[in-house]
Every structure is written in C-alpha cells, then in structure tokens.
Design a protein around this motif. Structure first.
Motif, short mmCIF file in Angstrom:
data_model
loop_
_atom_site.label_atom_id
_atom_site.label_comp_id
_atom_site.label_asym_id
_atom_site.label_seq_id
_atom_site.Cartn_x
_atom_site.Cartn_y
_atom_site.Cartn_z
N GLU A 209 0.83 -1.21 0.00
CA GLU A 209 0.00 0.00 0.00
C GLU A 209 0.87 1.26 0.00
O GLU A 209 0.52 2.26 -0.63
N PHE A 210 2.01 1.23 0.67
CA PHE A 210 2.82 2.44 0.82
C PHE A 210 4.17 2.37 0.11
O PHE A 210 4.75 3.41 -0.18
N SER B 94 3.23 11.96 0.14
CA SER B 94 2.51 10.84 -0.47
C SER B 94 1.69 10.09 0.58
O SER B 94 0.53 9.72 0.33
N PHE B 95 2.27 9.87 1.75
CA PHE B 95 1.57 9.13 2.80
C PHE B 95 0.41 9.94 3.35
O PHE B 95 -0.67 9.40 3.61
N ILE C 101 -7.49 6.38 0.77
CA ILE C 101 -7.78 5.09 1.40
C ILE C 101 -9.13 5.14 2.10
O ILE C 101 -9.92 4.18 2.05
N THR D 70 -6.21 15.68 -3.93
CA THR D 70 -7.09 14.50 -3.97
C THR D 70 -8.17 14.64 -5.03
O THR D 70 -8.65 13.63 -5.57
N THR E 62 2.86 9.30 -6.94
CA THR E 62 2.87 10.57 -6.21
C THR E 62 4.28 10.92 -5.72
O THR E 62 4.67 12.09 -5.73
N ARG F 267 -0.14 4.02 -6.45
CA ARG F 267 -0.48 5.36 -5.98
C ARG F 267 0.71 6.02 -5.29
O ARG F 267 1.05 7.17 -5.57
N SER F 268 1.33 5.30 -4.37
CA SER F 268 2.48 5.88 -3.68
C SER F 268 3.62 6.13 -4.66
O SER F 268 4.31 7.15 -4.58
N GLN G 178 -1.52 11.46 -9.30
CA GLN G 178 -2.22 10.49 -8.46
C GLN G 178 -3.41 9.88 -9.21
O GLN G 178 -3.73 8.69 -9.03
N SER H 70 -2.42 9.82 1.06
CA SER H 70 -3.13 8.53 1.01
C SER H 70 -4.34 8.50 1.92
O SER H 70 -5.24 7.68 1.71
#
Length: 265
Positions: free
Chosen positions: A17-18, A188-189, A196, A93, A170, A166-167, A156, A192
């Motif tokens: 995910e990251f 980036s985090f 998410i 976003t 970005t 995604r990570s 993104q 998210s």
C-alpha cells in the motif's frame, strides 16, 4: 479463507500500500501463484481499515495540527504552514476523485489485464527511477505551490490504472517538483489518507449492499496484520529512503513486470 491466505494477503497489502511497487501487480500475481480464489470484498474492506489506521497513527501529530490549523483558518482567514498543507492534501485529492467517478463504468476492470499491469509496473518504475536521479531534492512538503499540487494531484489520478502504484506515482511527481525523498514520501503518505478512506467507504457500501457472508475472523485478522505491517513499512521507509533511494524499488518493479509477462503472455 484459511489463515495462511489471510496472513499472507494482509501482510502483502500492508507492504504494498505504501511502498512504490504496485499493490495491484501483487494482488494479481499472488493468487495465480498459489491457486487461491479471490479474497472477497469483506477482506478488501478489512485491509483498507488496517492501512488507514496505520497511516493515521503514524502521522497523528501532523494530522492533528493540520486539522486544527485548517479549521481555525476558516474562521480567522490567517493561513499557517499546516493549514496550507491540509488544503494541498484536499486539492491534490480532487483529480483522482473526479477521474474515479468518470471511469466508474467498468473501464478500470477492463484495465486489470495482467499484461497492462506488467507494462505500467515497468514503465512507471522507470519513471520513478528517472525522477529520483534528475530531481533536485531540495524542498520540503511545506514549500509546495498550487502548481506543484496540480502536478502531484493529476499524477495520483494515473494510479487508477492498475499497476501504476499510488504511492509510486505521487512520490515520482513530488521528486520531479524538487522535494527531497523523505518529503516526497511524507506528502505521499498524508495524501493517502483521504484516498484510502474514500476507497474503504465505497467498498464498505458495496459490502453492505451485497448478500455475501462475512468471515469475521478473517476481517479482524486482516485489520490487525495489514495495520501492523503498514505501520512498520511507513517507519522504515522514511528512515532509510534518503540513503537507499528509489533504485531498489524500480528494479523490483522491473522484475515483477517481467514475471507477470512470463506468466500471462
């Protein structure tokens, strides 16, 4: 799902995910390798809750300051660096949200072809490496401008194409506009969180509308395992990224893409 599948998929989701290595590529590859059936909508909701919990917990101080200053600035009209950062997360976003609604007609499913995922995994991996080499790496996330946010936000939106990451995309865009590796990862985090949250809520709505049986032990296990894994990934990634750079992740993406091509061509 048995506990081997629950454990493995939850940890993989927490890892990918990251990290900038494409979670969709792994989620296509792993069931094929082990002969597993699809993990189901309920489990997708669980691992989304787990990874969201991890990023909120790790950045709890940043999220609190951003929320506090953003709310205060609505009244006082006096922006701070934290309120601006909150606005940047919101604005960055929006492109993904808009394009997500536009392609929410089956196009995304049509793009989940393993060879398309292989191509995007390799292609965007090369772009990640290039941005790391060519980026100036002199700015932090508080120095972002509205132009920078548009670049990162539209980048993104590309993550709607499976295999992009995604990570990864970005971080690539943030490096291109001059952020340091750590600042690019941090932004980036933070970025998210709404993505998410939104994806999790949509999946939860689909789950509530469906008549599928919910395996609650799998749900709870998915939340805990994906959350713990994601928290460790965030902490270690931010600790080591300045020294190791993006090359190892680019090479990993090249290998993953090659494996997908070998399996599905």
């Amino acid at each position: 799902m048995d506990w081997i599948q629950i454990t493995f998929l939850a940890i993989i989701q927490g890892l990918t995910e990251f990290l900038p290595i494409s979670s969709s590529g792994h989620l296509i590859l792993i069931p094929q390798l082990f002969g597993w059936q699809d993990q189901g909508l309920a489990f997708d909701v669980a691992v989304h809750i787990g990874t969201l919990s991890a990023v909120l917990l790790y950045f709890r101080q940043d999220v609190w300051l951003m929320t506090r200053d953003w709310t205060t600035s609505l009244v006082t009209r006096q922006p701070t660096s934290n309120s601006r950062l909150a606005w940047w997360v919101i604005f960055a976003t929006l492109p993904a949200v808009i394009f997500g609604f536009i392609i929410n007609n089956g196009l995304e499913e049509a793009l989940r072809d393993p060879l398309i995922i292989a191509a995007t995994t390799i292609g965007f991996g090369a772009l990640l490496w290039w941005s790391d080499v060519k980026g100036k790496r002199i700015r932090d996330e508080h120095s972002l401008s509205f132009k920078d946010i548009l670049i990162i936000g539209f980048a993104q939106a590309l993550a709607l194409i499976p295999g992009t990451s995604r990570s990864g995309i970005t971080i690539t865009a943030a490096l291109m506009v001059g952020l340091t590796r750590e600042a690019a990862a941090r932004f980036s985090f933070l970025l998210s969180i709404p993505i998410i949250l939104g994806a999790g809520l949509l999946k939860l709505k689909d789950l509530l509308d469906s008549a599928h049986h919910v395996q609650w032990d799998a749900m709870i296990g998915g939340v805990i395992l994906s959350g713990l894994t994601a928290y460790a990934v965030i902490a270690l990634f931010l600790k080591w990224i300045n020294s190791i750079g993006m090359a190892p992740f680019a090479w990993y993406r090249f290998i993953l893409g090659a494996v997908l091509i070998a399996l599905f061509i």
